[in-house]
Design a protein around this motif. Structure first.
Motif, PDB file in Angstrom:
ATOM      1  N   ASP A  43      -4.794   1.444   3.152  1.00  0.00           N
ATOM      2  CA  ASP A  43      -3.960   1.695   2.610  1.00  0.00           C
ATOM      3  C   ASP A  43      -4.108   2.768   1.286  1.00  0.00           C
ATOM      4  OD1 ASP A  43      -4.436   0.085   0.468  1.00  0.00           O
ATOM      5  OD2 ASP A  43      -2.856  -1.253   0.645  1.00  0.00           O
ATOM      6  N   ASP A  45      -2.420   3.280  -2.242  1.00  0.00           N
ATOM      7  CA  ASP A  45      -1.465   2.703  -3.105  1.00  0.00           C
ATOM      8  C   ASP A  45      -0.863   3.896  -3.856  1.00  0.00           C
ATOM      9  OD1 ASP A  45      -1.763   0.084  -2.284  1.00  0.00           O
ATOM     10  OD2 ASP A  45      -3.559   0.037  -3.601  1.00  0.00           O
ATOM     11  N   ASN A  70       4.812   2.215   3.908  1.00  0.00           N
ATOM     12  CA  ASN A  70       5.436   0.855   4.113  1.00  0.00           C
ATOM     13  C   ASN A  70       5.795   0.399   5.217  1.00  0.00           C
ATOM     14  OD1 ASN A  70       5.294   0.820   1.316  1.00  0.00           O
ATOM     15  ND2 ASN A  70       7.385   1.266   0.664  1.00  0.00           N
ATOM     16  N   SER A  72       5.616  -2.399   8.577  1.00  0.00           N
ATOM     17  CA  SER A  72       5.942  -3.873   8.452  1.00  0.00           C
ATOM     18  C   SER A  72       4.273  -4.518   8.207  1.00  0.00           C
ATOM     19  CB  SER A  72       6.520  -4.231  10.079  1.00  0.00           C
ATOM     20  OG  SER A  72       5.573  -3.972  10.989  1.00  0.00           O
ATOM     21  N   GLU A  73       4.621  -5.693   7.720  1.00  0.00           N
ATOM     22  CA  GLU A  73       3.273  -6.532   7.565  1.00  0.00           C
ATOM     23  C   GLU A  73       2.282  -6.600   8.658  1.00  0.00           C
ATOM     24  OE1 GLU A  73       3.549  -9.838   5.087  1.00  0.00           O
ATOM     25  OE2 GLU A  73       5.299  -9.177   3.987  1.00  0.00           O
ATOM     26  N   ASP A  74       2.653  -6.809   9.813  1.00  0.00           N
ATOM     27  CA  ASP A  74       1.676  -6.780  10.991  1.00  0.00           C
ATOM     28  C   ASP A  74       1.235  -5.552  11.547  1.00  0.00           C
ATOM     29  OD1 ASP A  74       4.201  -5.613  12.128  1.00  0.00           O
ATOM     30  OD2 ASP A  74       4.252  -6.916  13.903  1.00  0.00           O
ATOM     31  N   HIS A  79      -2.325   3.487   6.360  1.00  0.00           N
ATOM     32  CA  HIS A  79      -0.951   3.624   6.076  1.00  0.00           C
ATOM     33  C   HIS A  79      -0.712   3.820   4.449  1.00  0.00           C
ATOM     34  CE1 HIS A  79      -1.615  -0.698   5.124  1.00  0.00           C
ATOM     35  NE2 HIS A  79      -0.556  -0.439   4.249  1.00  0.00           N
ATOM     36  N   GLU A  81       1.126   2.875   0.635  1.00  0.00           N
ATOM     37  CA  GLU A  81       2.032   1.725   0.110  1.00  0.00           C
ATOM     38  C   GLU A  81       2.867   2.456  -0.953  1.00  0.00           C
ATOM     39  OE1 GLU A  81       2.872  -1.473   0.730  1.00  0.00           O
ATOM     40  OE2 GLU A  81       1.476  -1.329   2.501  1.00  0.00           O
TER      41      GLU A  81
END
Length: 182
Positions: A43, A45, A70, A72-74, A79, A81
């Motif tokens: 990620d 940040d 952001n 999904s957690e799976d 990505h 954040e």
């Protein structure tokens, strides 16, 4: 992602943005862009409250290049954040101490000072954070006092957090052990 992947993503975002945007990054992305060659992460940040970007446009551009904001957690891929104010253990950057890490035609990526980056890592200070802190302290020749002053600049919730305070003391010990032998 490694530094090369990160810079490729930033260039692709820059191409897709219609208006200027400034992102304040911290964590692994900042450390990679400051030159830590062995660092990788899934990620980037982004300090949402300190960044200046059209969130909708950024989200669309990021999705178009395969690095959603952001997810999904799976989601197991690279990505962005977008970190909200309540979760942000980072002092607000100022023009005097902020560092521009990457610049494109429309996208500017910057971060806080190295001491402030170290302070932000004290909320967790796990093995990976310790490696980042060692890199930052070594490259910037940071002292304990500089980091302690940066802790006082953290948002109130974090500056008085017992974990941050304990880890600041752990850092004092670590700095001594990281000194080269005479």
């Amino acid at each position: 992602m490694n530094r090369q992947d990160l810079e490729t993503y930033l260039a692709a975002l820059d191409e897709r943005l219609e208006r200027p945007a400034t992102l304040v990054v911290y964590g692994s992305a900042a450390v990679m862009l400051l030159g830590e060659t062995d660092r990788t992460s899934l990620d980037i940040d982004i300090a949402g409250p300190y960044s200046s970007a059209d969130y909708g446009q950024l989200s669309c551009a990021a999705a178009a290049i395969g690095v959603p904001v952001n997810p999904s957690e799976d989601f197991a891929g690279d990505h962005l954040e977008w970190v909200s104010p309540l979760l942000l253990a980072l002092p607000e950057p100022d023009d005097a101490s902020s560092v521009v890490l990457w610049q494109g035609a429309r996208l500017t990526v910057k971060t806080v000072s190295p001491a402030q980056l170290v302070a932000s890592k004290l909320i967790r200070y796990d093995e990976i954070d310790q490696s980042d802190v060692r890199f930052l302290c070594s490259q910037s020749r940071l002292t304990y006092d500089e980091v302690a002053a940066a802790v006082e600049q953290l948002p109130p919730r974090f500056r008085s957090d017992p974990v941050v305070r304990d880890n600041l003391e752990n850092l004092r010990s670590d700095l001594k052990s990281w000194e080269p032998a005479p």
